[in-house]
Design a protein around this motif. Structure first.
Motif, PDB file in Angstrom:
ATOM      1  N   ILE A 179     128.087  77.583  66.454  1.00 48.67           N
ATOM      2  CA  ILE A 179     128.682  78.228  67.625  1.00 48.67           C
ATOM      3  C   ILE A 179     130.194  78.237  67.432  1.00 48.67           C
ATOM      4  N   VAL A 180     130.798  79.411  67.562  1.00 44.82           N
ATOM      5  CA  VAL A 180     132.251  79.538  67.416  1.00 44.82           C
ATOM      6  C   VAL A 180     132.847  79.908  68.769  1.00 44.82           C
ATOM      7  N   GLY A 181     133.776  79.090  69.244  1.00 43.97           N
ATOM      8  CA  GLY A 181     134.505  79.392  70.464  1.00 43.97           C
ATOM      9  C   GLY A 181     135.714  80.234  70.133  1.00 43.97           C
ATOM     10  N   ALA A 182     135.661  81.504  70.524  1.00 41.77           N
ATOM     11  CA  ALA A 182     136.801  82.406  70.375  1.00 41.77           C
ATOM     12  C   ALA A 182     137.101  83.004  71.749  1.00 41.77           C
ATOM     13  N   ASP A 183     136.937  82.174  72.767  1.00 48.66           N
ATOM     14  CA  ASP A 183     136.977  82.637  74.155  1.00 48.66           C
ATOM     15  C   ASP A 183     138.267  82.279  74.877  1.00 48.66           C
ATOM     16  N   GLY A 184     139.372  82.224  74.138  1.00 51.40           N
ATOM     17  CA  GLY A 184     140.679  82.166  74.746  1.00 51.40           C
ATOM     18  C   GLY A 184     141.130  80.800  75.215  1.00 51.40           C
ATOM     19  N   ARG A 185     142.304  80.814  75.843  1.00 51.29           N
ATOM     20  CA  ARG A 185     142.968  79.561  76.203  1.00 51.29           C
ATOM     21  C   ARG A 185     142.232  78.790  77.295  1.00 51.29           C
ATOM     22  N   ASN A 186     141.352  79.450  78.038  1.00 50.76           N
ATOM     23  CA  ASN A 186     140.521  78.767  79.030  1.00 50.76           C
ATOM     24  C   ASN A 186     139.091  78.645  78.529  1.00 50.76           C
ATOM     25  N   SER A 187     138.952  78.324  77.276  1.00 52.82           N
ATOM     26  CA  SER A 187     137.675  78.325  76.577  1.00 52.82           C
ATOM     27  C   SER A 187     136.632  77.421  77.218  1.00 52.82           C
ATOM     28  N   ILE A 188     135.477  78.001  77.540  1.00 47.69           N
ATOM     29  CA  ILE A 188     134.351  77.211  78.018  1.00 47.69           C
ATOM     30  C   ILE A 188     133.756  76.402  76.874  1.00 47.69           C
ATOM     31  N   VAL A 189     133.845  76.930  75.644  1.00 50.13           N
ATOM     32  CA  VAL A 189     133.274  76.217  74.497  1.00 50.13           C
ATOM     33  C   VAL A 189     134.031  74.924  74.244  1.00 50.13           C
ATOM     34  N   ARG A 190     135.354  74.991  74.203  1.00 52.60           N
ATOM     35  CA  ARG A 190     136.091  73.756  73.921  1.00 52.60           C
ATOM     36  C   ARG A 190     135.960  72.770  75.073  1.00 52.60           C
ATOM     37  N   ASP A 191     135.799  73.277  76.300  1.00 49.34           N
ATOM     38  CA  ASP A 191     135.616  72.393  77.447  1.00 49.34           C
ATOM     39  C   ASP A 191     134.268  71.692  77.372  1.00 49.34           C
ATOM     40  N   PRO A 302     130.243  68.713  65.168  1.00 45.93           N
ATOM     41  CA  PRO A 302     129.065  69.236  64.461  1.00 45.93           C
ATOM     42  C   PRO A 302     128.438  70.414  65.200  1.00 45.93           C
ATOM     43  N   GLY A 303     128.356  71.532  64.496  1.00 44.22           N
ATOM     44  CA  GLY A 303     127.740  72.723  65.046  1.00 44.22           C
ATOM     45  C   GLY A 303     128.643  73.607  65.880  1.00 44.22           C
ATOM     46  N   VAL A 304     129.909  73.194  66.093  1.00 49.84           N
ATOM     47  CA  VAL A 304     130.816  73.942  66.969  1.00 49.84           C
ATOM     48  C   VAL A 304     132.201  74.018  66.319  1.00 49.84           C
ATOM     49  N   LEU A 305     132.830  75.202  66.402  1.00 45.84           N
ATOM     50  CA  LEU A 305     134.178  75.410  65.883  1.00 45.84           C
ATOM     51  C   LEU A 305     134.936  76.289  66.863  1.00 45.84           C
ATOM     52  N   CYS A 306     136.204  75.994  67.089  1.00 44.53           N
ATOM     53  CA  CYS A 306     137.070  76.849  67.907  1.00 44.53           C
ATOM     54  C   CYS A 306     138.148  77.474  67.028  1.00 44.53           C
ATOM     55  N   ILE A 307     138.473  78.743  67.316  1.00 44.51           N
ATOM     56  CA  ILE A 307     139.540  79.447  66.613  1.00 44.51           C
ATOM     57  C   ILE A 307     140.344  80.256  67.623  1.00 44.51           C
ATOM     58  N   GLY A 308     141.465  80.820  67.169  1.00 42.39           N
ATOM     59  CA  GLY A 308     142.292  81.635  68.040  1.00 42.39           C
ATOM     60  C   GLY A 308     142.836  80.835  69.205  1.00 42.39           C
ATOM     61  N   ASP A 309     143.031  81.496  70.361  1.00 37.71           N
ATOM     62  CA  ASP A 309     143.597  80.818  71.522  1.00 37.71           C
ATOM     63  C   ASP A 309     142.736  79.659  71.996  1.00 37.71           C
ATOM     64  N   ALA A 310     141.452  79.678  71.697  1.00 40.17           N
ATOM     65  CA  ALA A 310     140.599  78.551  72.072  1.00 40.17           C
ATOM     66  C   ALA A 310     141.008  77.285  71.328  1.00 40.17           C
ATOM     67  N   ALA A 311     141.593  77.437  70.145  1.00 41.22           N
ATOM     68  CA  ALA A 311     142.058  76.295  69.352  1.00 41.22           C
ATOM     69  C   ALA A 311     143.529  76.034  69.546  1.00 41.22           C
TER      70      ALA A 311
END
Length: 429
Positions: A179-191, A302-311
């Protein structure tokens, strides 16, 4: 289509039974912004099954990063899409300008870049995203799910990671090797992944507005240094996208002083005729962009990476956020395409993406923090608001530095190039 499995098959994995529809894919990318769509396009070209989820029903949102940098144009050239892309309506800026002390100063010059295109292309971001989505949609193994919002990450198991989302047809579960979080600065993935954020703050916010573009307007692109506040102008063809810089958290105070006062103050900082501000008829015409500079302490689990504004959230200075997001996507695709094809994504692969991109991220953010510093005013009641940032005054004194800033803005600290395996298309519809 991504594989759809039954609920009984879902139960066999060891996860709790669910009545949700279950889909399986190789890589699930959350967020159809520049990073998410570019990564999806490149991975699909490499033969990876990709599903991109976007919570909005379309790309039509104003006041987003609308700069396509020379390094991004180079990526489009490497995958054979540049000529078609440049057919879309856009404006070109071979230089960025600012007015300092009543004098027009070139603050970034792209004429010496080692790229095919030595200019920034200004284009509404929705046109850029539509283009990427259209090209990716030609690939049988690329799937874009609009109007689908991720609500949670589910515990990973031996088969990979999983998320829960809500779409037009109800709730569903998507399983993926990654799963890649590329969902911006208010990322639900990184949260939901519990990734920790380190904030570096910012002393400013930007108030965006549209003003009409007339034939006799000055030829500024990107910047105008007002006497006390920064005023940014982006040429969008038939209108100016204008940004007025204010102290962080003071928008409520600006509104309290009234719209007439706001028009008057902005008109004093703008090179446009004062009556142009009459086009701002209500506060609905003014949009707040809260500037943040932050980054994750670790971009993955494991299984998750954030890029772009999410990172890493960037200041809008120079529009470099989109550029870094695209570069993240290219680096991630280069490193992860093989492991994803072979169902062998390991922690070391995710760590390698972060290691590849951490230096340009840190260096860019360091420069952005420095660029916001101003010389302190003699007026102790209004410290630090005596004029344009120090770096702009420095470039005004030493014009040759415009080529250096052109390099930093146009290409960045580390330029990524698409691996040859992704320069040709492997799977078509």
């Amino acid at each position: 289509m991504s594989a759809e499995v039954s609920d009984s098959a879902a139960d066999a994995t060891g996860r709790e039974p669910s009545s949700d529809r279950v889909l399986e894919t190789g890589c699930a990318i959350v967020g159809a912004g520049p990073a998410g769509l570019m990564l999806g396009l490149l991975l699909a070209r490499a033969g990876v099954e990709v599903t991109v989820l976007e919570k909005h029903a379309d790309f039509l949102r104003d006041f987003r990063g609308d700069t396509i940098h020379p390094s991004t144009l180079e990526v489009l050239h490497e995958i054979g899409l540049l000529d078609e892309f440049l057919q879309l309506p856009h404006t070109r800026a071979p230089r960025l300008h600012a007015e300092i002390g009543g004098r027009d100063v070139t603050i970034a010059d792209f004429s010496r870049l080692p790229t095919r295109c030595r200019f920034i292309a200004f284009m509404p971001q929705w046109d850029f995203l539509d283009f990427l989505a259209r090209e990716a949609g030609k690939l049988a193994n690329f799937h874009l799910m609009m109007g689908t919002e991720v609500t949670d990450l589910l515990p990973a198991d031996q088969s990979g990671a999983a998320l829960r989302a809500r779409g037009p047809d109800g709730s569903l579960v998507i399983r993926a090797r990654l799963i890649v979080g590329a969902d911006g600065r208010n990322s639900i993935v990184r949260d939901k992944a519990g990734l920790q954020v380190e904030s570096f703050g910012s002393p400013s916010d930007v108030l965006w507005m549209k003003l009409s573009h007339l034939p006799d307007d000055p030829p500024y692109t990107m910047g105008h240094g007002g006497p006390r506040q920064g005023f940014v102008m982006v040429d969008r063809g038939d209108y100016w996208q204008c940004g007025y810089v204010v102290r962080k958290g003071t928008f409520a105070d600006v509104k309290e002083r009234g719209l007439d006062d706001f028009r008057k103050v902005v008109a004093a900082a703008s090179p446009l005729p004062p009556e142009r501000m009459d086009e701002v008829r209500s506060w609905d015409d003014v949009h707040l962009l809260s500037i943040r500079i932050d980054r994750l302490k670790r971009w993955w689990k494991p299984g998750v990476l954030c890029i772009g504004d999410a990172a890493h959230a960037m200041s809008p200075i120079g529009g470099v956020g989109v550029n870094l997001a695209i570069q993240d996507a290219v680096a991630a695709a280069n490193i992860l395409a093989g492991p994803l094809r072979n169902d062998a994504v390991l922690d070391r692969h995710l760590r390698a993406v972060e290691r590849r991109r951490i230096f340009p991220t840190k260096a860019t953010q360091k420069i952005q923090v420095m660029m916001r510093r101003r010389r302190r005013s003699a007026d102790t009641k209004d410290p630090g608001r005596s004029g344009p940032p120090a770096f702009m005054r420095f470039i005004a004194r030493w014009p040759v530095l415009a080529h250096l800033t052109g390099r930093l803005v146009g290409v960045g600290f580390k330029s990524e190039h698409v691996a040859h395996a992704m320069r040709s298309i492997h799977i078509r519809k």
